[in-house]
Write a protein that holds these residues in place. Sequence first.
Motif, mmCIF file in Angstrom:
data_model
loop_
_atom_site.group_PDB
_atom_site.id
_atom_site.type_symbol
_atom_site.label_atom_id
_atom_site.label_comp_id
_atom_site.label_asym_id
_atom_site.label_seq_id
_atom_site.Cartn_x
_atom_site.Cartn_y
_atom_site.Cartn_z
ATOM 1 N N LEU A 3 0.815 -1.213 0.000
ATOM 2 C CA LEU A 3 0.000 0.000 0.000
ATOM 3 C C LEU A 3 0.849 1.264 0.000
ATOM 4 N N VAL A 4 1.969 1.258 0.691
ATOM 5 C CA VAL A 4 2.747 2.479 0.861
ATOM 6 C C VAL A 4 3.867 2.574 -0.163
ATOM 7 N N LYS A 5 4.754 1.580 -0.189
ATOM 8 C CA LYS A 5 5.944 1.684 -1.043
ATOM 9 C C LYS A 5 5.638 1.405 -2.508
ATOM 10 N N MET A 6 4.791 0.423 -2.795
ATOM 11 C CA MET A 6 4.498 0.068 -4.183
ATOM 12 C C MET A 6 3.326 0.850 -4.743
ATOM 13 N N GLY A 7 2.576 1.531 -3.892
ATOM 14 C CA GLY A 7 1.541 2.431 -4.367
ATOM 15 C C GLY A 7 0.251 1.774 -4.804
ATOM 16 N N PHE A 8 -0.086 0.602 -4.271
ATOM 17 C CA PHE A 8 -1.371 -0.010 -4.590
ATOM 18 C C PHE A 8 -2.491 0.829 -3.984
ATOM 19 N N SER A 9 -3.619 0.891 -4.665
ATOM 20 C CA SER A 9 -4.745 1.656 -4.120
ATOM 21 C C SER A 9 -5.479 0.887 -3.039
ATOM 22 N N ALA A 10 -5.537 -0.453 -3.171
ATOM 23 C CA ALA A 10 -6.232 -1.267 -2.171
ATOM 24 C C ALA A 10 -5.761 -2.708 -2.297
ATOM 25 N N VAL A 11 -5.868 -3.455 -1.211
ATOM 26 C CA VAL A 11 -5.478 -4.863 -1.205
ATOM 27 C C VAL A 11 -6.513 -5.663 -0.423
ATOM 28 N N VAL A 12 -6.602 -6.947 -0.752
ATOM 29 C CA VAL A 12 -7.366 -7.914 0.028
ATOM 30 C C VAL A 12 -6.378 -8.926 0.588
ATOM 31 N N VAL A 13 -6.413 -9.138 1.885
ATOM 32 C CA VAL A 13 -5.480 -10.047 2.540
ATOM 33 C C VAL A 13 -6.174 -11.379 2.789
ATOM 34 N N HIS A 14 -5.560 -12.454 2.312
ATOM 35 C CA HIS A 14 -6.092 -13.785 2.579
ATOM 36 C C HIS A 14 -4.950 -14.777 2.645
ATOM 37 N N GLN A 15 -5.243 -15.953 3.156
ATOM 38 C CA GLN A 15 -4.226 -16.977 3.338
ATOM 39 C C GLN A 15 -3.947 -17.690 2.026
ATOM 40 N N GLU A 16 -2.679 -17.964 1.815
ATOM 41 C CA GLU A 16 -2.244 -18.588 0.569
ATOM 42 C C GLU A 16 -2.848 -19.974 0.389
ATOM 43 N N SER A 17 -2.896 -20.759 1.457
ATOM 44 C CA SER A 17 -3.418 -22.115 1.357
ATOM 45 C C SER A 17 -4.905 -22.118 1.009
ATOM 46 N N VAL A 18 -5.662 -21.181 1.580
ATOM 47 C CA VAL A 18 -7.089 -21.103 1.273
ATOM 48 C C VAL A 18 -7.292 -20.695 -0.182
ATOM 49 N N CYS A 19 -6.489 -19.770 -0.684
ATOM 50 C CA CYS A 19 -6.582 -19.372 -2.091
ATOM 51 C C CYS A 19 -6.260 -20.540 -3.013
ATOM 52 N N ALA A 20 -5.338 -21.410 -2.597
ATOM 53 C CA ALA A 20 -4.998 -22.578 -3.420
ATOM 54 C C ALA A 20 -6.189 -23.518 -3.559
ATOM 55 N N THR A 21 -6.898 -23.777 -2.467
ATOM 56 C CA THR A 21 -8.089 -24.629 -2.562
ATOM 57 C C THR A 21 -9.189 -23.940 -3.361
ATOM 58 N N LEU A 344 -15.396 -11.502 -6.216
ATOM 59 C CA LEU A 344 -16.691 -11.876 -5.647
ATOM 60 C C LEU A 344 -17.343 -10.683 -4.944
ATOM 61 N N ASP A 345 -18.661 -10.689 -4.933
ATOM 62 C CA ASP A 345 -19.400 -9.614 -4.256
ATOM 63 C C ASP A 345 -19.166 -9.645 -2.752
ATOM 64 N N THR A 346 -18.988 -10.855 -2.193
ATOM 65 C CA THR A 346 -18.797 -10.961 -0.746
ATOM 66 C C THR A 346 -17.424 -10.462 -0.305
ATOM 67 N N THR A 347 -16.520 -10.279 -1.252
ATOM 68 C CA THR A 347 -15.166 -9.830 -0.911
ATOM 69 C C THR A 347 -15.026 -8.318 -0.977
ATOM 70 N N GLN A 348 -15.995 -7.635 -1.518
ATOM 71 C CA GLN A 348 -15.846 -6.190 -1.721
ATOM 72 C C GLN A 348 -15.706 -5.424 -0.409
ATOM 73 N N GLU A 349 -16.244 -5.982 0.673
ATOM 74 C CA GLU A 349 -16.132 -5.310 1.969
ATOM 75 C C GLU A 349 -14.782 -5.555 2.643
ATOM 76 N N LEU A 350 -13.946 -6.414 2.044
ATOM 77 C CA LEU A 350 -12.676 -6.766 2.666
ATOM 78 C C LEU A 350 -11.498 -5.955 2.137
ATOM 79 N N TRP A 351 -11.738 -5.067 1.180
ATOM 80 C CA TRP A 351 -10.641 -4.278 0.619
ATOM 81 C C TRP A 351 -10.111 -3.294 1.655
ATOM 82 N N ILE A 352 -8.791 -3.206 1.751
ATOM 83 C CA ILE A 352 -8.131 -2.227 2.608
ATOM 84 C C ILE A 352 -7.506 -1.170 1.703
ATOM 85 N N HIS A 353 -7.974 0.068 1.821
ATOM 86 C CA HIS A 353 -7.492 1.143 0.959
ATOM 87 C C HIS A 353 -6.294 1.855 1.588
ATOM 88 N N GLN A 354 -5.597 2.577 0.756
ATOM 89 C CA GLN A 354 -4.350 3.195 1.177
ATOM 90 C C GLN A 354 -4.552 4.212 2.298
#
Length: 373
Positions: A3-21, A344-354
């Motif tokens: 968010l700070v150094k690379m200048g992303f506007s927003a991120v969603v944080v999730h676990q790598e293993s869950v994303c793999a499944t 997904l629509d259910t993920t839109q509330e999980l975005w963390i903005h800069q």
Amino acid sequence: MLLVKMGFSAVVVHQESVCATFGSGLSSACVVDVGDQKTSVCCVEDGVSHRSSRLCLAYGGSDVTRCFFWLMQRAGFPYRDCQLGNKLDCVLLQQLKESFCHLDQDISGLQDHEFRTRFPDSPVLLYQLRLGDEKLQAPMTLFYPAAFGIVGQKMTSLLHRSQGDAEDPHDEHFLLTTQSKQDQSSKASADRKSFPKPSSFEGESSVCEVSDRSSLGQDLDLGHSQAECLVGGAETEETPSALLSRKTAMSQFEGKALGIDKAILHSIDSCASDETKRKMYSCILVVGGGLLFHGAQEFLQHRILNKMPPSFRCMVESVDVITRPKDTDARVCVWKGGSVLACLDTTQELWIHQREWQRFGVRMLRERAAFVW
């Protein structure tokens, strides 16, 4: 960092293993991520990563490449100027490993191979090489990591409890220390009435074990750096003594050089119930680019079947090892799951903005993370 150094506007944080499944279309699986520098094992059930099942092994595909290069040098590697410190040579060795190495024990004997070197401002050169068991021995080191010769490093690490985060004044450590003694004593007495426990565990039923979140910018591999909350043993449905004995059994392997097959068995064995263990044995998902060898699926399946506890051989109908989920590249499976998850629509509330991150910092994860922070 994002968010700070690379200048992303927003991120969603999730676990790598869950994303793999999620990217593989599976609800439950034992996720084995064989990367370039490390290998992680984690059990995921219905989108929840079990904290006690997470193992991180300090070896990966680059160690197999280094071992294969050493074996080829003993076999008379014709490209004498090859150096592991050269990036172009490392790419060449990576290609040779993926082309020549296998885990099929039916293939034996010497075979002639050839390869070409293509470097800038240099002519294309053709080399010939005769290899035998070296092609099998190199990937076998993932199951016998002592052959890597890695010393002075903790080869296996488990997830330990965090000491809290100074930037998050509302974590469970702060809440426990600021509660009045009357509230704590009444809560402890209520817990003793509801859940009879040994005296050594009284007062700890509301302690939430979380992961080490003190170095968010350094720990980007969220698959084994986050944890679920164990409140009063309700998640595991075990007595504290059983929970402690299982953690003690897991901790004895910390620091030792575990092979991938043994790490999978210990990870599954740390799950709470037999039903969860049965699910994990039934589906083992291999992602990452470190185990893309011919015959790897059958070889790993054979190792797990031979080493799994006899009591589960009757319960588990078949041990399914998935190395190419949905016929896609295992190296992009996690990215695929993350990209689909972000839409997904259910993920839109999980975005963390800069702006939110700059104002509230790590406290935003308590509100926006899709798992217990």
